[in-house]
Design a protein around this motif. Structure first.
Motif, PDB file in Angstrom:
ATOM      1  N   UNK A  64       0.806  -1.247  -0.305  1.00 18.39           N
ATOM      2  CA  UNK A  64       0.186  -0.010   0.117  1.00 18.39           C
ATOM      3  C   UNK A  64       0.866   1.320   0.046  1.00 18.39           C
ATOM      4  N   UNK A  65       1.879   1.373   0.706  1.00 22.25           N
ATOM      5  CA  UNK A  65       2.648   2.434   0.734  1.00 22.25           C
ATOM      6  C   UNK A  65       3.629   2.526  -0.624  1.00 22.25           C
ATOM      7  N   UNK A  66       3.969   1.468  -1.060  1.00 20.29           N
ATOM      8  CA  UNK A  66       4.698   1.834  -2.483  1.00 20.29           C
ATOM      9  C   UNK A  66       3.668   2.048  -3.399  1.00 20.29           C
ATOM     10  N   UNK A  67       2.702   1.809  -3.585  1.00 13.42           N
ATOM     11  CA  UNK A  67       1.707   2.183  -4.470  1.00 13.42           C
ATOM     12  C   UNK A  67       1.451   3.539  -4.217  1.00 13.42           C
ATOM     13  N   UNK A  68       0.959   4.096  -3.092  1.00 13.91           N
ATOM     14  CA  UNK A  68       0.692   5.495  -2.861  1.00 13.91           C
ATOM     15  C   UNK A  68       2.194   6.050  -3.167  1.00 13.91           C
ATOM     16  N   UNK A  69       3.251   5.893  -2.776  1.00 15.26           N
ATOM     17  CA  UNK A  69       4.212   6.498  -3.101  1.00 15.26           C
ATOM     18  C   UNK A  69       4.547   6.520  -4.684  1.00 15.26           C
ATOM     19  N   UNK A  70       4.390   5.466  -5.534  1.00 18.08           N
ATOM     20  CA  UNK A  70       4.493   5.666  -6.961  1.00 18.08           C
ATOM     21  C   UNK A  70       3.153   6.393  -7.521  1.00 18.08           C
ATOM     22  N   UNK A  71       2.001   6.373  -7.150  1.00 15.26           N
ATOM     23  CA  UNK A  71       1.091   7.391  -7.422  1.00 15.26           C
ATOM     24  C   UNK A  71       1.422   9.178  -7.403  1.00 15.26           C
TER      25      UNK A  71
END
Length: 99
Positions: A64-71
């Motif tokens: 979830x953190x990686x997806x948020x950061x990528x977004x």
């Protein structure tokens, strides 16, 4: 993109999930080998299940953190930001007399 992320999440969770049946099988093998006694077996199974759930939750939070950061890095808007913009547009349309 979303489907790929969902597949990655499920694959990761699958790697850490352990059913009670599988945990029981592992513990029974340890009991047969004399590495765990019968009294400890139940607690050991519960511990295996608990650790699997903790690992799964940690993985979920990491993804979830990686997806948020990528977004954020890509400059994509979140669902919440899109909803806020839609509400603002609707309010402006109402103010201007458009429905």
């Amino acid at each position: 993109m979303q489907d790929t992320l969902r597949k990655m999440l499920h694959a990761g969770i699958g790697a850490f999930s352990m059913t009670r049946e599988k945990a029981s099988q592992i513990v029974n093998e340890l009991v047969q080998k004399g590495q765990v006694n019968q009294e400890e077996a139940g607690a050991f199974i519960d511990d295996l299940i608990k650790k699997g759930e903790q690992e799964r939750e940690a993985l979920k939070q990491n993804i979830k953190g990686e997806v948020l950061q990528t977004t954020q890095n890509l400059g994509l808007v979140t669902r919440e930001e899109l909803n806020q913009l839609e509400a603002r547009v609707a309010a402006l349309e109402k103010t201007l007399g458009k429905s």
